[in-house]
Design an enzyme around this catalytic site. Sequence first.
Site, PDB file in Angstrom:
ATOM      1  N   ASP A 194     -25.146 -49.447   3.517  1.00 39.96           N
ATOM      2  CA  ASP A 194     -24.417 -49.240   3.728  1.00 39.96           C
ATOM      3  C   ASP A 194     -23.910 -47.497   3.365  1.00 39.96           C
ATOM      4  O   ASP A 194     -24.774 -47.589   2.164  1.00 39.96           O
ATOM      5  CB  ASP A 194     -23.662 -49.421   4.455  1.00 39.96           C
ATOM      6  CG  ASP A 194     -22.155 -49.594   3.447  1.00 39.96           C
ATOM      7  OD1 ASP A 194     -21.352 -50.782   2.201  1.00 39.96           O
ATOM      8  OD2 ASP A 194     -20.706 -48.787   2.773  1.00 39.96           O
ATOM      9  N   HIS A 367     -15.828 -50.304   0.070  1.00 41.53           N
ATOM     10  CA  HIS A 367     -17.871 -50.509  -0.184  1.00 41.53           C
ATOM     11  C   HIS A 367     -17.759 -49.105  -1.004  1.00 41.53           C
ATOM     12  O   HIS A 367     -16.732 -48.433  -1.756  1.00 41.53           O
ATOM     13  CB  HIS A 367     -17.923 -49.410   1.290  1.00 41.53           C
ATOM     14  CG  HIS A 367     -17.768 -49.660   2.778  1.00 41.53           C
ATOM     15  ND1 HIS A 367     -18.690 -49.994   3.389  1.00 41.53           N
ATOM     16  CD2 HIS A 367     -16.491 -49.943   3.554  1.00 41.53           C
ATOM     17  CE1 HIS A 367     -18.459 -50.391   4.597  1.00 41.53           C
ATOM     18  NE2 HIS A 367     -17.112 -50.389   4.876  1.00 41.53           N
TER      19      HIS A 367
END
Lengths: 569, 569
Positions: A194, A367
Amino acid sequence: MTKNKLRVIPLGGASEVGRNMWVFEYEEDIIICDMGVMFPESEMMGVDLVLPDITYLRDKVANIRGVLLTHGHEDHIGAVPWLIGDLGFPTVYGTTLTLGLLSNKLKEHRLTDKVSTKTIAPGDKFQLGCFTIEPFHIAHSIPDSVGFGLTSPAGLALYITDWKLDHTPVDNWPTEIDRLVDFGRRNPIVLVTDCVRVESKGYTPSERVVGDAFDQIFATAPGRVIMATFASNISRVQMAINAAIDYGRKVVPVGRSMENNTSIARELGYLEVPDGVLIRPGDMKNLPDDQIAIVCTGSQGEPMAALSRMANRDHRQISIQRGDTVVISASPIPGNEVSVYKVIDNLYKLGANVIYGSDLPVHVSGHAAQEELKMLLNLVQPQYVIPFHGDYRHLARYKQLAEGMGFNGDNVLIAEGGSIMEFSQNYGKLVSRAPVGHVFVDGVSVGDIGGAVVRDRQMLAKDGILMVVVSVELQTGNLVAGPDIVSRGFVSTRDSTDLIEGAKEAVRASFSESYVVPARAFSDGEETAEGNSPAVSSPAARKIKEVVGRYLYERTRRRPMVIPVVMEV
Amino acid sequence: MTKNKLRVIPLGGASEVGRNMWVFEYEEDIIICDMGVMFPESEMMGVDLVLPDITYLRDKVANIRGVLLTHGHEDHIGAVPWLIGDLGFPTVYGTTLTLGLLSNKLKEHRLTDKVSTKTIAPGDKFQLGCFTIEPFHIAHSIPDSVGFGLTSPAGLALYITDWKLDHTPVDNWPTEIDRLVDFGRRNPIVLVTDCVRVESKGYTPSERVVGDAFDQIFATAPGRVIMATFASNISRVQMAINAAIDYGRKVVPVGRSMENNTSIARELGYLEVPDGVLIRPGDMKNLPDDQIAIVCTGSQGEPMAALSRMANRDHRQISIQRGDTVVISASPIPGNEVSVYKVIDNLYKLGANVIYGSDLPVHVSGHAAQEELKMLLNLVQPQYVIPFHGDYRHLARYKQLAEGMGFNGDNVLIAEGGSIMEFSQNYGKLVSRAPVGHVFVDGVSVGDIGGAVVRDRQMLAKDGILMVVVSVELQTGNLVAGPDIVSRGFVSTRDSTDLIEGAKEAVRASFSESYVVPARAFSDGEETAEGNSPAVSSPAARKIKEVVGRYLYERTRRRPMVIPVVMEV
């Protein structure tokens, strides 16, 4: 299907946040990684959910060896109940918490007895068809998250989604850098990672800094604390509970998913709560305000969630009162900013104080930022990389980031949804495209509405609709009743009687013998998916539509949808 | 109208960004400060502009002594052409650039000969009725901005909007702190100040830092530079021109408002451009890419503006090419994030590199942050403060900020739109409310549509619409033709034939003798503003609506708008 090659296909679209669903295919064996839903964009009017498109798999269902889930977020597990049946009920593999959250959904869809699941843990190693599967732990904003090594005869592939480095995670279980090092030494052919925070410089801060902010707030808030966050962010809830205990507050989970998730996490050992700390809303009245901490849903301004309803004075159990301290422990997902700000405005109007944004570090992302992304590349040294879980700009910038480190930019594949990529040693290529579209869930049926219906809603939203109804004599085509005009969303008929009367007059005139339908076929581009009966598509109907449309545009510069209905009697 | 008191009324709503229009009234004299438009929120479907509501002034037009404009932004001057006539064409006062930008609008509305304007400058002092008006210069993101001292027998009021401190502004003209000191010594009774950046700690950086970032970009970009910003941000355009000259690039203004504003500013001396620097798009083909700098509109992702059209490959003159460097020199206004990100995604897809957000300081705000707001309070020492030009949370936080400095929180008035406040020495109070609503401009008419129409559009956008048309015999009430069902935005009729057939069957059954309309009056809350003819409101029509609505909800959990039309023959 090329022999000796690993096929990798994002069915949800690599370039869209959400709907994560990846196919890893080697000859006759298919592994599916994740199966998530996407929440609709604002133009997808009235649509509840968007699912990945499994058309590619329909003829290959017998080859599916299993579904691997990385973690319990909606955009990774939300589509399982909707799709697992069509996929032939393959076994679903996940960690304890992930399967615990999934089981709730399966129960709601009455699939508990039909879906077989198997608990896995970091350190396991098992075979599914020709694939060797090796889960490893990663830190994210929900506990018990893993990435997967998938080894087929073509080589080692790494699927790492929704990860960060956190050296002081709340569950004391950092991302397993040692496993990444080991994988790196095995010359992986492809890394799927990601990249949604590639725009952020440096490193993403640890979840722990939020705990420090909570301490400060829970200690000093004069009245109740109301903390809104994602129900799946168990770490965040744990820190709220810890701060509450430290400062003598009871904790009240509010909101269906918050109550469910808190309960599941506690049951499975992922949330540590001493007895007596959690109370129900009804018990609050016995406590002074400064001994209360409410933990609720609604941090994205979602209209039906707890915080929004409190802000709208619409929550059955909780009323915001002067002296409340509300903490928005989240960052607005792009598109949600206005909703979040409206909730905050309303909370202030009700006399609360609100802590959000950069006031205090009450939220950190789950993230990786730029430096962590670079570190992963260095550790893993894949031959090819597929960045995902971002919009196009994120993928493009990831490619720039990799190139900036000396990585060969051609080996960073920017994959649109449905891209079929094939890999083996020193080989990586986009070979074709699988058919993928948006699959909408609207109401209770899947796929019930199509793009045309959504487009119609957009048109209706812009200028409204006008229905013109007439009865005509079957034999002669003469007008016998009407026109009646009913409009919605166009103009206040009460204020615009002249306009509507004029439109009626124009229709009447068009039925007089001298009127000729202009040769140019009027094309509104209204080739909608909704079938037209003769009542709306006959020559008389088309005439009415043309006449009224033109009349209204000349006078108002608006283009409401005009629906003529001609009843033949 | 109380004697001896200064009345202050925000007609646009203090708590909404945009639509700024303030009334300062002392007995028989009225001064209007600013007259701006608001751009519609996303729920105000299909609406083009929102104007302030001048109902309060309708009976007092003869008392209006003048309109004072602070600066040339749309949300301060955009409503002048729409409202100046209804206000009796009072004289409009503004600085040179402000009136220059206004004159363009007046020309478009053919009002040039009807509206009288008078140029003012900081340092002027003039009388309008009983008011002494004293403009002073403030720094903002457009040159030639002023605030006003307005002295009436009640005392001195200060109206300071859209301001910041900038010690190195591009036009070398900082906010006149000396004037603020002077005003502060005169014991002002009320300060009206913007507070939209009260959430930001510290000080807003100088416009100059953007110039430094532009230098870096214009020097090193391998191909063309395309800089998108607000057309009114003349300072930003000046810095782009300066950097272009320094690095050998010609400048191409693109976009109607960019071309207009650049031209007006240059003509009036607010933009310094040596001859030969500005070129037209058609001249670009003679130049190498690294000698080109395009300056265009579209920094908010506005669909019709230049940058969005380039990103959609829809711009007649400019095609994005690999090697272009696009600079988004703006911050998304809340609500515009998704549009801006879509444009950025598309630019990357076309091969451009995009600089935005925190990559480099390519944008700074034009509004004061926390420390500047505090400084103003200290300098001016007003008895009362009305914070505005923000949403409710900004006003509430401004109050907290003032209280944190020892200011009496009761003397900070949080004014909703239409609040009528009165002031004199040591007196400040909200006394009543003027009627203010949203006045929509939709198409070509003002006020043509009301809140109900917008609500209908929202409903249509959510679940679509279904029209059920029948013909019944006048005498017997028996069904003679139909039901015909036409739907839009509800469901693909092609895919849902059974559903539609079932609905028709339900209608037929309801016409049979044994059907009784349930006693409970079904109320969809559909009290729309659009008049209903008997064809849709008769008992037969209501029966159809009830039957179909219930049938569809039971099967789909959706609530499309159901419009029954009963033709009596």
